[in-house]
Write an enzyme that holds these catalytic residues in place. Structure first.
Site, PDB file in Angstrom:
ATOM      1  N   ALA A  13       0.833  -1.211   0.000  1.00 29.21           N
ATOM      2  CA  ALA A  13       0.000   0.000   0.000  1.00 29.21           C
ATOM      3  C   ALA A  13       0.862   1.252   0.000  1.00 29.21           C
ATOM      4  O   ALA A  13       0.596   2.217   0.704  1.00 29.21           O
ATOM      5  CB  ALA A  13      -0.933  -0.011   1.211  1.00 29.21           C
ATOM      6  N   CYS A  14       1.887   1.231  -0.823  1.00 31.74           N
ATOM      7  CA  CYS A  14       2.883   2.305  -0.882  1.00 31.74           C
ATOM      8  C   CYS A  14       2.829   2.944  -2.268  1.00 31.74           C
ATOM      9  O   CYS A  14       2.478   2.286  -3.252  1.00 31.74           O
ATOM     10  CB  CYS A  14       4.265   1.685  -0.627  1.00 31.74           C
ATOM     11  SG  CYS A  14       5.673   2.782  -0.797  1.00 31.74           S
ATOM     12  N   GLY A  15       3.204   4.195  -2.352  1.00 33.11           N
ATOM     13  CA  GLY A  15       3.300   4.841  -3.650  1.00 33.11           C
ATOM     14  C   GLY A  15       4.299   4.156  -4.570  1.00 33.11           C
ATOM     15  O   GLY A  15       4.227   4.286  -5.790  1.00 33.11           O
TER      16      GLY A  15
END
Length: 160
Positions: free
Chosen positions: A34-36
């Site tokens: 759930a990271c850029g």
């Protein structure tokens, strides 16, 4: 001592000695779903597919230490990676990569990167450590370094 000295748990909870990868070039990466930077999975998978037959492995280690960006269980992480990025490279159980509870492998990696590539830290998700066929850490790449930018280094160490 080399990376082959360490044992880890696979994403399915099975014990795995990194000695099983002896003689191969490795790219060890702390990952998050759930990271850029999560789209790095696509580039990591592409590198793995392109060079796996020449003795190259990407080893993914989920980590929830950076802004809680890997909150899921190992089963959820595995499903996410397979469904969204068709990940087939080896994935491992969630670990801490820094601090008091850091997995010894990551402490070793950080402390054994040669100059001028040593940063002394893992700043975020998707920091990448390149390991040669002898198990030596040879380079560290920042979280923001796109996997495609590592291709020349991967080829050089495969051909060394």
């Amino acid at each position: 001592m080399s990376v082959y000295s360490f044992s880890v748990a696979t994403i399915d909870g099975e014990p795995k000695s990194l000695e099983d990868y002896k003689g191969n070039v490795l790219l060890i990466v702390n990952t998050a779903s759930a990271c850029g930077l999560t789209p790095h999975y696509k580039g990591l998978q592409a590198l793995y597919e392109k060079y796996k037959d020449q003795g190259f492995y990407v080893l993914g280690f989920p980590c929830n230490q950076f802004a809680g960006q890997e909150p899921g269980t190992e089963e959820e992480i595995k499903q996410f990676c397979e469904l969204n990025y068709n990940v087939t490279f080896p994935m491992f159980a969630k670990v801490d990569v820094k601090g008091e509870h850091a997995h010894p492998l990551f402490t070793y990696l950080v402390n054994n990167v040669p100059e001028p590539y040593r940063t002394g830290d893992i700043e975020w998700n998707f920091v990448k450590f390149l390991v040669d066929r002898s198990g030596n850490v040879v380079k560290q790449f920042s979280a923001r370094t796109e996997p495609e930018a590592l291709e020349e280094d991967v080829k050089n160490y495969l051909n060394a």
